[in-house]
Design an enzyme around this catalytic site. Structure first.
Site, PDB file in Angstrom:
ATOM      1  N   LYS A  11       5.644   5.811  -3.528  1.00 29.30           N
ATOM      2  CA  LYS A  11       6.164   5.923  -2.166  1.00 29.30           C
ATOM      3  C   LYS A  11       7.660   5.637  -2.225  1.00 29.30           C
ATOM      4  O   LYS A  11       8.075   4.511  -2.496  1.00 29.30           O
ATOM      5  CB  LYS A  11       5.467   4.936  -1.226  1.00 29.30           C
ATOM      6  CG  LYS A  11       6.128   4.894   0.156  1.00 29.30           C
ATOM      7  CD  LYS A  11       5.540   3.838   1.070  1.00 29.30           C
ATOM      8  CE  LYS A  11       6.520   3.511   2.182  1.00 29.30           C
ATOM      9  NZ  LYS A  11       6.011   2.494   3.100  1.00 29.30           N
ATOM     10  N   GLY A  18       7.396  -2.370  10.824  1.00 28.63           N
ATOM     11  CA  GLY A  18       7.031  -3.710  11.286  1.00 28.63           C
ATOM     12  C   GLY A  18       7.237  -3.951  12.768  1.00 28.63           C
ATOM     13  O   GLY A  18       7.044  -5.064  13.237  1.00 28.63           O
ATOM     14  N   ALA A  78       4.789   3.689   9.277  1.00 30.58           N
ATOM     15  CA  ALA A  78       5.558   2.657   9.988  1.00 30.58           C
ATOM     16  C   ALA A  78       5.571   2.847  11.491  1.00 30.58           C
ATOM     17  O   ALA A  78       5.687   3.962  11.992  1.00 30.58           O
ATOM     18  CB  ALA A  78       6.991   2.574   9.498  1.00 30.58           C
ATOM     19  N   GLY A  79       5.456   1.731  12.182  1.00 31.80           N
ATOM     20  CA  GLY A  79       5.623   1.718  13.632  1.00 31.80           C
ATOM     21  C   GLY A  79       4.349   1.576  14.437  1.00 31.80           C
ATOM     22  O   GLY A  79       4.387   1.243  15.622  1.00 31.80           O
ATOM     23  N   ASN A 105       0.920  -1.417   7.639  1.00 37.23           N
ATOM     24  CA  ASN A 105       0.761  -2.729   7.017  1.00 37.23           C
ATOM     25  C   ASN A 105       0.763  -3.827   8.074  1.00 37.23           C
ATOM     26  O   ASN A 105      -0.248  -4.477   8.326  1.00 37.23           O
ATOM     27  CB  ASN A 105       1.876  -2.952   5.986  1.00 37.23           C
ATOM     28  CG  ASN A 105       1.697  -4.228   5.172  1.00 37.23           C
ATOM     29  OD1 ASN A 105       0.948  -5.128   5.541  1.00 37.23           O
ATOM     30  ND2 ASN A 105       2.371  -4.329   4.070  1.00 37.23           N
ATOM     31  N   THR A 106       1.901  -4.005   8.748  1.00 38.43           N
ATOM     32  CA  THR A 106       2.046  -5.132   9.675  1.00 38.43           C
ATOM     33  C   THR A 106       1.028  -5.087  10.813  1.00 38.43           C
ATOM     34  O   THR A 106       0.552  -6.144  11.256  1.00 38.43           O
ATOM     35  CB  THR A 106       3.480  -5.149  10.239  1.00 38.43           C
ATOM     36  OG1 THR A 106       4.405  -5.069   9.156  1.00 38.43           O
ATOM     37  CG2 THR A 106       3.747  -6.428  11.014  1.00 38.43           C
TER      38      THR A 106
END
Lengths: 80, 262
Positions: free
Chosen positions: B104, B165, B191-192, B213-214
């Site tokens: 990635k 995040g 992301a987001g 992830n987050t």
């Protein structure tokens, strides 16, 4: 950090390299495989570069370190 | 079409799950492993960092709980702000994973937003593709750049939905849709995403998958959120394949007018 004291006394011919940012005294002409062993990283899943160039595991036995080498030893960590 | 033949394929491998997850920000490796199990993810990202020398010699490694035999490990270039460090990171990761060439790529441009430096990203992608890597690339939601990354030879293009995040959800669904419509490689939102409905929206827009992830790791109960995300991804994917009804301004009765007895 001083490595290799257990196998021999320190000589004037010891050289300084940098391992993960830490100045480190090692015997002159140390092989990469020996460095990895002395750091207790033998058999661990790590990858290594010297002076920003990858050193494949298959070359650890033959790769000789030189004074001033910047060694980076990396592993996988959690990340996104 | 049944669910069985709706696999996600990237870099020549086929996966049942369209949810890709990161492994950062968890309380410990046990929670990491349980959340990833609950997510159903088959592709998991890891970061590449200096080994702790001399301390924690027996410390468990992330790859002990996520064995590469079971998961497809996707090393990232998080923290890289230039082409050179991103390329070095990928080469180290490939060595670390015995020649596994899927990476990635992210080349960041700014610490506050973690938005990509697209010029550096394009350059790094060229170097990595030429060096034999299968590059899944993080980028912004610009359809022109997304197409260029595809043309360079990236095996998947991964536009952000909102800053990394942030949990702000899909901020620009029109651009994400345009990127999907233009693409002939998999498009994943990376992301987001903040919650399961965001994941569903990304999939309803036609994305091939979502990387997060987050949103899982920072939930009050990460394992439960991982399960919710799995369902959100599946629901959104099925809704996309089913083809949603046309939205309309006024009502349309669901019960027949004919046969009223009053």
């Amino acid at each position: 950090m001083i490595l290799g004291k257990s196998i021999r006394q320190r000589f004037d011919s010891d050289m300084q390299i940098t391992v993960n940012g830490t100045p480190t005294e090692v015997p002159e002409g140390l092989h990469m495989a020996r460095l990895i062993d002395q750091l207790d990283l033998g058999g661990k899943r790590v990858a290594v570069e010297v002076n920003a160039e990858l050193v494949p595991r298959s070359l650890f036995d033959s790769h000789r370190l030189a004074a001033g080498d910047r060694v980076e030893i990396i592993q996988a960590v959690g990340g996104g | 079409m049944s669910a069985a033949n709706d696999n996600f394929t990237v870099a020549g491998r086929s996966y049942r799950s369209r949810l890709l997850v990161g492994t950062g920000k968890y309380k410990d490796l046990d929670e990491t492993a349980r959340a990833i199990e609950a997510s159903g993810a088959e592709i998991v990202t890891v970061a590449v960092r200096r080994t702790n020398i001399g301390q924690n010699a027996g410390e468990p490694n992330i790859l002990d709980v996520l064995p590469p035999e079971k998961y497809t490990i996707l090393p990232n270039t998080a923290g890289c702000y230039d082409v050179d460090s991103a390329v070095r990171t990928c080469r180290l990761a490939r060595e670390l994973l015995d020649g596994h060439s899927l990476v990635k790529l992210e080349v960041l441009g700014d610490e506050k937003t973690l938005f990509p430096d697209v010029m550096a990203t394009l350059e790094a992608a060229k170097v990595l593709v030429a060096d034999g890597f299968d590059v899944m690339v993080y980028t912004n939601d610009d359809p022109i750049i997304a197409k260029q990354l595809e043309e360079i030879g990236c095996c998947a293009v991964m536009p952000l939905a909102a800053p990394i995040g942030s949990g702000l959800g899909i901020r620009n669904p029109l651009n994400i849709r345009t990127i999907v419509e233009n693409a002939s490689v998999p498009i994943l939102v990376d992301a987001g995403v903040g919650t399961a409905s965001d994941a569903a929206v990304a999939m309803e827009l036609g994305c091939d998958g979502v990387l997060m992830n987050t949103a899982i790791a920072a939930a009050r109960d990460p394992v439960l959120m991982a399960s919710a995300m799995r369902k959100g991804i599946e629901a959104g994917r099925e809704a996309y394949r089913a083809g949603r009804m046309q939205a309309r301004r006024f009502a349309s009765a669901s019960s027949p007018i004919e046969g009223l007895f009053f």
